[in-house]
Design a protein around this motif. Structure first.
Motif, PDB file in Angstrom:
ATOM      1  N   ARG A 153       0.667  -1.145   0.087  1.00  0.00           N
ATOM      2  CA  ARG A 153      -0.069  -0.188   0.088  1.00  0.00           C
ATOM      3  C   ARG A 153       0.931   1.287  -0.030  1.00  0.00           C
ATOM      4  O   ARG A 153       2.137   1.140   0.418  1.00  0.00           O
ATOM      5  N   PRO A 154       0.435   2.449  -0.612  1.00  0.00           N
ATOM      6  CA  PRO A 154       1.113   3.516  -0.517  1.00  0.00           C
ATOM      7  C   PRO A 154       1.425   3.856   0.944  1.00  0.00           C
ATOM      8  O   PRO A 154       0.574   3.615   1.829  1.00  0.00           O
ATOM      9  N   ALA A 155       2.659   4.667   1.148  1.00  0.00           N
ATOM     10  CA  ALA A 155       3.106   4.953   2.632  1.00  0.00           C
ATOM     11  C   ALA A 155       2.264   6.007   3.148  1.00  0.00           C
ATOM     12  O   ALA A 155       2.070   6.149   4.465  1.00  0.00           O
ATOM     13  N   ASN A 156       1.383   6.644   2.244  1.00  0.00           N
ATOM     14  CA  ASN A 156       0.554   7.754   2.968  1.00  0.00           C
ATOM     15  C   ASN A 156      -0.734   7.252   3.064  1.00  0.00           C
ATOM     16  O   ASN A 156      -1.653   7.723   3.938  1.00  0.00           O
ATOM     17  N   GLU A 157      -1.053   5.722   3.024  1.00  0.00           N
ATOM     18  CA  GLU A 157      -2.435   5.263   3.406  1.00  0.00           C
ATOM     19  C   GLU A 157      -2.333   4.792   4.670  1.00  0.00           C
ATOM     20  O   GLU A 157      -1.279   4.067   5.154  1.00  0.00           O
ATOM     21  N   PRO A 158      -3.469   4.600   5.476  1.00  0.00           N
ATOM     22  CA  PRO A 158      -3.395   4.050   6.873  1.00  0.00           C
ATOM     23  C   PRO A 158      -3.333   2.653   6.816  1.00  0.00           C
ATOM     24  O   PRO A 158      -3.809   2.060   5.712  1.00  0.00           O
ATOM     25  N   LYS A 159      -2.728   1.833   7.728  1.00  0.00           N
ATOM     26  CA  LYS A 159      -2.772   0.495   7.974  1.00  0.00           C
ATOM     27  C   LYS A 159      -3.962   0.352   8.704  1.00  0.00           C
ATOM     28  O   LYS A 159      -4.512   1.092   9.581  1.00  0.00           O
ATOM     29  N   VAL A 160      -4.592  -1.081   8.450  1.00  0.00           N
ATOM     30  CA  VAL A 160      -5.766  -1.354   9.048  1.00  0.00           C
ATOM     31  C   VAL A 160      -5.307  -2.684  10.119  1.00  0.00           C
ATOM     32  O   VAL A 160      -4.787  -3.349   9.794  1.00  0.00           O
ATOM     33  N   LYS A 161      -6.208  -2.438  11.619  1.00  0.00           N
ATOM     34  CA  LYS A 161      -5.632  -3.183  12.258  1.00  0.00           C
ATOM     35  C   LYS A 161      -6.888  -4.491  12.125  1.00  0.00           C
ATOM     36  O   LYS A 161      -8.070  -4.396  12.771  1.00  0.00           O
ATOM     37  N   ILE A 162      -6.436  -5.467  11.165  1.00  0.00           N
ATOM     38  CA  ILE A 162      -7.378  -6.381  10.843  1.00  0.00           C
ATOM     39  C   ILE A 162      -8.201  -7.408  11.644  1.00  0.00           C
ATOM     40  O   ILE A 162      -9.196  -7.299  11.792  1.00  0.00           O
ATOM     41  N   SER A 216     -17.987   5.736   9.843  1.00  0.00           N
ATOM     42  CA  SER A 216     -16.556   6.131   9.933  1.00  0.00           C
ATOM     43  C   SER A 216     -16.097   6.201  11.136  1.00  0.00           C
ATOM     44  O   SER A 216     -14.855   6.071  11.295  1.00  0.00           O
ATOM     45  N   GLU A 217     -16.725   6.812  12.124  1.00  0.00           N
ATOM     46  CA  GLU A 217     -15.995   7.124  13.705  1.00  0.00           C
ATOM     47  C   GLU A 217     -15.628   5.662  14.192  1.00  0.00           C
ATOM     48  O   GLU A 217     -14.792   5.669  14.757  1.00  0.00           O
ATOM     49  N   GLU A 218     -16.459   4.559  13.912  1.00  0.00           N
ATOM     50  CA  GLU A 218     -16.147   3.336  14.533  1.00  0.00           C
ATOM     51  C   GLU A 218     -14.861   2.971  13.671  1.00  0.00           C
ATOM     52  O   GLU A 218     -14.237   2.270  14.293  1.00  0.00           O
ATOM     53  N   MET A 219     -15.107   2.997  12.572  1.00  0.00           N
ATOM     54  CA  MET A 219     -13.903   2.390  11.678  1.00  0.00           C
ATOM     55  C   MET A 219     -12.384   3.283  11.948  1.00  0.00           C
ATOM     56  O   MET A 219     -11.419   2.420  11.990  1.00  0.00           O
ATOM     57  N   GLU A 220     -12.535   4.394  12.225  1.00  0.00           N
ATOM     58  CA  GLU A 220     -11.388   5.080  12.710  1.00  0.00           C
ATOM     59  C   GLU A 220     -10.460   4.608  13.793  1.00  0.00           C
ATOM     60  O   GLU A 220      -9.255   4.445  13.432  1.00  0.00           O
ATOM     61  N   ARG A 221     -10.998   3.791  14.591  1.00  0.00           N
ATOM     62  CA  ARG A 221     -10.279   3.209  15.822  1.00  0.00           C
ATOM     63  C   ARG A 221      -9.311   2.196  15.311  1.00  0.00           C
ATOM     64  O   ARG A 221      -8.540   1.608  15.921  1.00  0.00           O
ATOM     65  N   PHE A 222      -9.578   1.524  14.072  1.00  0.00           N
ATOM     66  CA  PHE A 222      -9.103   0.665  13.564  1.00  0.00           C
ATOM     67  C   PHE A 222      -7.901   0.881  12.567  1.00  0.00           C
ATOM     68  O   PHE A 222      -7.323   0.068  11.904  1.00  0.00           O
ATOM     69  N   LEU A 223      -7.646   2.269  12.253  1.00  0.00           N
ATOM     70  CA  LEU A 223      -6.804   2.826  11.229  1.00  0.00           C
ATOM     71  C   LEU A 223      -5.587   3.375  11.959  1.00  0.00           C
ATOM     72  O   LEU A 223      -5.923   3.996  13.198  1.00  0.00           O
ATOM     73  N   VAL A 224      -4.405   2.945  11.755  1.00  0.00           N
ATOM     74  CA  VAL A 224      -3.052   3.487  12.250  1.00  0.00           C
ATOM     75  C   VAL A 224      -2.598   4.193  10.964  1.00  0.00           C
ATOM     76  O   VAL A 224      -2.085   3.954   9.854  1.00  0.00           O
ATOM     77  N   ARG A 225      -2.480   5.390  11.249  1.00  0.00           N
ATOM     78  CA  ARG A 225      -1.886   6.340  10.393  1.00  0.00           C
ATOM     79  C   ARG A 225      -0.219   6.571  10.602  1.00  0.00           C
ATOM     80  O   ARG A 225       0.171   6.233  11.471  1.00  0.00           O
TER      81      ARG A 225
END
Length: 62
Positions: free
Chosen positions: A20-29, A48-57
């Protein structure tokens, strides 16, 4: 079966992903899957607020 084994041999480290591109967040799958299972929903059903907790920027610490 031989064709599938040949495919596995093409990836000796066992990683079958597209970078994935470096500027894309990772997802805690795993955390996302556990959360969705406990709520009885699919990831596409999350707000989107719920999903945000699983994104690592890049600025976040894992």
């Amino acid at each position: 079966m031989e064709e599938m084994l040949g495919f596995d041999d093409a990836f000796p480290d066992g990683v079958f992903v597209i970078s994935r591109p470096a500027n894309e967040p990772k997802v805690k799958i795993r955390a996302l899957a556990d959360y969705c299972e406990s709520k009885g929903v699919l990831p596409t059903d999350l707000m989107s607020e719920e999903m945000e907790r699983f994104l690592v920027r890049n600025t976040d610490k894992i």
